[in-house]
Write a protein that holds these residues in place. Structure first.
Motif, PDB file in Angstrom:
ATOM      1  N   ALA A 247       0.842  -1.194   0.000  1.00 31.14           N
ATOM      2  CA  ALA A 247       0.000   0.000   0.000  1.00 31.14           C
ATOM      3  C   ALA A 247       0.874   1.240   0.000  1.00 31.14           C
ATOM      4  CB  ALA A 247      -0.938   0.012   1.202  1.00 31.14           C
ATOM      5  N   ALA A 248       0.369   2.309  -0.593  1.00 25.10           N
ATOM      6  CA  ALA A 248       1.133   3.551  -0.642  1.00 25.10           C
ATOM      7  C   ALA A 248       0.203   4.707  -0.978  1.00 25.10           C
ATOM      8  CB  ALA A 248       2.250   3.462  -1.674  1.00 25.10           C
ATOM      9  N   LEU A 249       0.729   5.910  -0.791  1.00 25.48           N
ATOM     10  CA  LEU A 249       0.086   7.112  -1.305  1.00 25.48           C
ATOM     11  C   LEU A 249       0.572   7.330  -2.733  1.00 25.48           C
ATOM     12  CD1 LEU A 249       0.767   9.360   1.818  1.00 25.48           C
ATOM     13  CD2 LEU A 249      -1.452   8.369   1.153  1.00 25.48           C
ATOM     14  N   VAL A 250      -0.319   7.784  -3.592  1.00 20.13           N
ATOM     15  CA  VAL A 250       0.033   7.987  -5.000  1.00 20.13           C
ATOM     16  C   VAL A 250      -0.511   9.340  -5.432  1.00 20.13           C
ATOM     17  CG1 VAL A 250      -0.177   7.058  -7.344  1.00 20.13           C
ATOM     18  CG2 VAL A 250      -0.140   5.492  -5.389  1.00 20.13           C
ATOM     19  N   ASP A 251       0.328  10.134  -6.110  1.00 26.20           N
ATOM     20  CA  ASP A 251      -0.179  11.436  -6.565  1.00 26.20           C
ATOM     21  C   ASP A 251      -0.726  11.328  -7.993  1.00 26.20           C
ATOM     22  OD1 ASP A 251       1.872  11.674  -8.433  1.00 26.20           O
ATOM     23  OD2 ASP A 251       3.025  13.126  -7.246  1.00 26.20           O
ATOM     24  N   GLU A 252      -1.195  12.461  -8.514  1.00 27.86           N
ATOM     25  CA  GLU A 252      -1.908  12.371  -9.799  1.00 27.86           C
ATOM     26  C   GLU A 252      -0.968  12.159 -10.987  1.00 27.86           C
ATOM     27  OE1 GLU A 252      -4.303  15.855  -9.908  1.00 27.86           O
ATOM     28  OE2 GLU A 252      -2.658  17.144  -9.227  1.00 27.86           O
ATOM     29  N   ASP A 253       0.340  12.198 -10.741  1.00 31.82           N
ATOM     30  CA  ASP A 253       1.284  11.815 -11.798  1.00 31.82           C
ATOM     31  C   ASP A 253       1.777  10.378 -11.638  1.00 31.82           C
ATOM     32  OD1 ASP A 253       1.193  14.381 -12.958  1.00 31.82           O
ATOM     33  OD2 ASP A 253       2.570  15.105 -11.393  1.00 31.82           O
ATOM     34  N   GLY A 254       1.167   9.641 -10.728  1.00 32.08           N
ATOM     35  CA  GLY A 254       1.542   8.247 -10.539  1.00 32.08           C
ATOM     36  C   GLY A 254       2.761   8.063  -9.654  1.00 32.08           C
ATOM     37  N   LYS A 255       3.200   9.120  -8.994  1.00 37.64           N
ATOM     38  CA  LYS A 255       4.358   8.985  -8.086  1.00 37.64           C
ATOM     39  C   LYS A 255       3.922   8.389  -6.754  1.00 37.64           C
ATOM     40  CE  LYS A 255       7.894  11.772  -7.726  1.00 37.64           C
ATOM     41  NZ  LYS A 255       8.690  13.036  -7.562  1.00 37.64           N
ATOM     42  N   VAL A 256       4.801   7.538  -6.227  1.00 38.42           N
ATOM     43  CA  VAL A 256       4.470   6.743  -5.041  1.00 38.42           C
ATOM     44  C   VAL A 256       5.183   7.305  -3.815  1.00 38.42           C
ATOM     45  CG1 VAL A 256       4.749   4.454  -3.988  1.00 38.42           C
ATOM     46  CG2 VAL A 256       4.106   4.665  -6.406  1.00 38.42           C
ATOM     47  N   TYR A 257       4.454   7.434  -2.699  1.00 34.63           N
ATOM     48  CA  TYR A 257       5.019   7.940  -1.446  1.00 34.63           C
ATOM     49  C   TYR A 257       4.720   6.984  -0.302  1.00 34.63           C
ATOM     50  CZ  TYR A 257       4.934  12.241  -4.168  1.00 34.63           C
ATOM     51  OH  TYR A 257       5.103  13.174  -5.152  1.00 34.63           O
ATOM     52  N   GLY A 258       5.732   6.716   0.508  1.00 36.32           N
ATOM     53  CA  GLY A 258       5.531   6.037   1.797  1.00 36.32           C
ATOM     54  C   GLY A 258       5.005   4.613   1.691  1.00 36.32           C
ATOM     55  N   GLN A 259       5.540   3.855   0.727  1.00 34.49           N
ATOM     56  CA  GLN A 259       5.011   2.496   0.533  1.00 34.49           C
ATOM     57  C   GLN A 259       5.229   1.616   1.766  1.00 34.49           C
ATOM     58  OE1 GLN A 259       5.808   0.782  -3.362  1.00 34.49           O
ATOM     59  NE2 GLN A 259       5.905  -1.259  -2.473  1.00 34.49           N
ATOM     60  N   ILE A 260       4.204   0.874   2.148  1.00 32.53           N
ATOM     61  CA  ILE A 260       4.304  -0.080   3.259  1.00 32.53           C
ATOM     62  C   ILE A 260       3.821  -1.456   2.786  1.00 32.53           C
ATOM     63  CG2 ILE A 260       4.048   1.637   5.090  1.00 32.53           C
ATOM     64  CD1 ILE A 260       1.086   1.004   5.224  1.00 32.53           C
ATOM     65  N   HIS A 261       4.160  -2.487   3.559  1.00 36.87           N
ATOM     66  CA  HIS A 261       3.664  -3.815   3.196  1.00 36.87           C
ATOM     67  C   HIS A 261       3.439  -4.682   4.436  1.00 36.87           C
ATOM     68  CE1 HIS A 261       7.579  -5.814   3.826  1.00 36.87           C
ATOM     69  NE2 HIS A 261       8.071  -4.660   3.426  1.00 36.87           N
ATOM     70  N   ARG A 262       2.557  -5.666   4.264  1.00 36.37           N
ATOM     71  CA  ARG A 262       2.276  -6.656   5.297  1.00 36.37           C
ATOM     72  C   ARG A 262       2.166  -8.017   4.619  1.00 36.37           C
ATOM     73  NH1 ARG A 262       2.370  -2.505   7.710  1.00 36.37           N
ATOM     74  NH2 ARG A 262       0.947  -1.636   9.262  1.00 36.37           N
TER      75      ARG A 262
END
Lengths: 320, 320
Positions: free
Chosen positions: A19-34
């Motif tokens: 899971a992550a935050l994604v901006d409107e240009d498709g850039k990914v921020y703060g990806q986490i996983h479980r």
């Protein structure tokens, strides 16, 4: 620090939830996983809610897109069937919205990955494209006129189960000869295992790599050895590229897309596979010589494609 | 006598050109026909112009839709390739418009027939459907969201050339194992001929019907004898229904349509074929049990489907 207009993308895989935050240009921020709590629906849903809370920092205005293996109905409200998650004809979307308190968009994981490649990756600017996600099986997305084609009941793009060898290898779907039995990570592992089992002298490197244990062979082993130049494993990849190209020519005969993007773990790892597939496609396309060839290329976004696409579709739905 | 708002529909087949006036409900008036001057493009085009003049009684405001076997580009301006007519990457539409003095819409014949079934026939009210025209080969139309899906270069729906038996029967397209080598009038004729050639005692009625001459067997012979209850010919139809159903399941895995309409000479003639195909489709569909089955039915409009669809598309284009 983060840009505005973010949405949350989630990709529920067989082993991991990303899971992550994604901006409107498709850039990914703060990806986490479980880890995925397999077959435990309640735990999976709680895990999702926690991850979303962590990412959103309680901003419940952020739309959430969730990609998962399985069949969603056309409206994305019900999951008809999900192989990993034991969801069976359930109103998953509304339940998740209640649980997480956000607007939720539910989407097939391969559709999400294909959408991401269409918007931000190898299919940018291509209104008519097909995306194959080659992993353990084949996931598919059909994008026509710049939109995901979901089909009458939401299940379009299940290419992996087109039968290309009648009476061929048994597939978990209950049929024989499905394409994904000939062009996928599992198929590559099976072929490698057979070489090891036969104690083939040409496969000495592969045998060594798995301690002569056929049950230990994975598609990744074969891909890695092939990339390192092992002739036996290169042959396996080449055979598979032939099957891949044949199936792609079949898709082209039905859909006539402009671009075919090949992603997923296997599709991304093996340039040789994609190149062989393209050769076979060009040799197999009906009417070659009187029609243009589709562009065939590797995906660009890697393992985050699914969550990027899910997040983008969620933003798109909110704006409607 | 004739209603207003008529358009002219033309269907150029391998042996006959059919043309008629068609009203906005798909009703046909004053149908005429001529032999197709095969491979003589200039004569074909003159014949078309004569037929159009005869039908329109010099009312050049009437739009004309022309369906022909072959690949038109997405705009319907150029014919990329036409098997019967020796058109090869030519600006056929503009030439015909000059010649006949009417607005001309050029369309693939199977697309035209599928469109007619969608508007006025077995696919009425179905936004997502596939139409198969089973004749000497397999023609295909894909209708999605109520529109013909033409593909990136105008060549979508060439289902007949999906490979379903790798290394199988040689096809005129240059490949082996194309679907239409297993499910078409030509395939049925070939199988019947093989039975006759083997002097099979079970095929005594078929052998009698063709004077023991395998070269004389046609698909129509087999279809007729099967309809009259001949067990050997019924077996041939059943085998073919199996191949037909398998290919339909493949299309469903890609497109997930709501309805599949089976037309053309063979599809219309043999209820047994369509019923067997539906059984096999239901047995072959991946994920059966977790998804609805598409409706599979025979076409309703008969041999005029192509000209009706072409006329309707011409009216539609004029209104745009």
């Amino acid at each position: 620090m983060h840009p505005t207009n973010l949405s949350i993308g989630v990709d529920i895989g067989g082993t991991k939830i990303l899971a992550a935050l994604v901006d409107e240009d498709g850039k990914v921020y703060g990806q986490i996983h479980r880890e995925t709590p397999n077959h435990d629906v309640a735990r999976t849903e709680r895990t999702l809610a926690e991850m979303i809370r962590e990412l959103s920092e309680d901003n419940d205005q952020m739309p959430v897109g969730i990609g998962a293996a399985g069949w969603m109905d056309r409206q994305g409200k019900n999951v008809l069937f999900s192989p990993h998650l034991s969801w069976r004809n359930e109103p998953v979307r509304d339940r998740l919205m209640k649980l997480v308190g956000h607007e939720v968009t539910l989407v097939n994981d391969a559709d999400a990955a294909g959408w991401a490649e269409h918007r931000f990756g190898a299919g940018r600017g291509e209104s008519d494209m097909v995306c194959l996600t080659l992993g353990t099986g084949i996931g598919g997305a059909v994008i026509l006129g710049g939109q995901i084609h979901r089909g009458k009941s939401g299940i379009a793009g299940e290419f992996g189960h087109q039968v290309i060898v009648p009476g061929g290898h048994r597939c978990a779907c209950g049929n024989r000869g499905c394409w994904e039995q000939y062009a996928s990570g599992n198929a590559l592992g099976r072929e490698g295992a057979e070489l090891v089992r036969s104690k083939s002298p040409v496969a000495f490197r592969l045998r060594e790599a798995v301690g002569d244990n056929p049950d230990a062979v994975t598609g990744a082993d074969v891909t890695r050895l092939a990339a390192n130049g092992d002739p036996a494993c290169k042959d396996l990849i080449e055979d598979m590229g032939g099957w891949l190209g044949l199936g792609i020519a079949n898709l082209a005969s039905v859909l006539d897309p402009g671009t075919i993007v090949i992603g997923g773990g296997l599709g991304t790892a093996s340039k040789q596979l994609v190149e062989t597939a393209e050769e076979t496609y060009r040799r197999s396309l009906s009417g070659r010589g009187y029609r243009p060839f589709a562009k065939i290329c590797q995906a660009e976004l890697g393992p985050a494609a699914g969550l990027i696409g899910a997040a983008d579709l969620a933003r798109f739905n909110q704006q409607q």
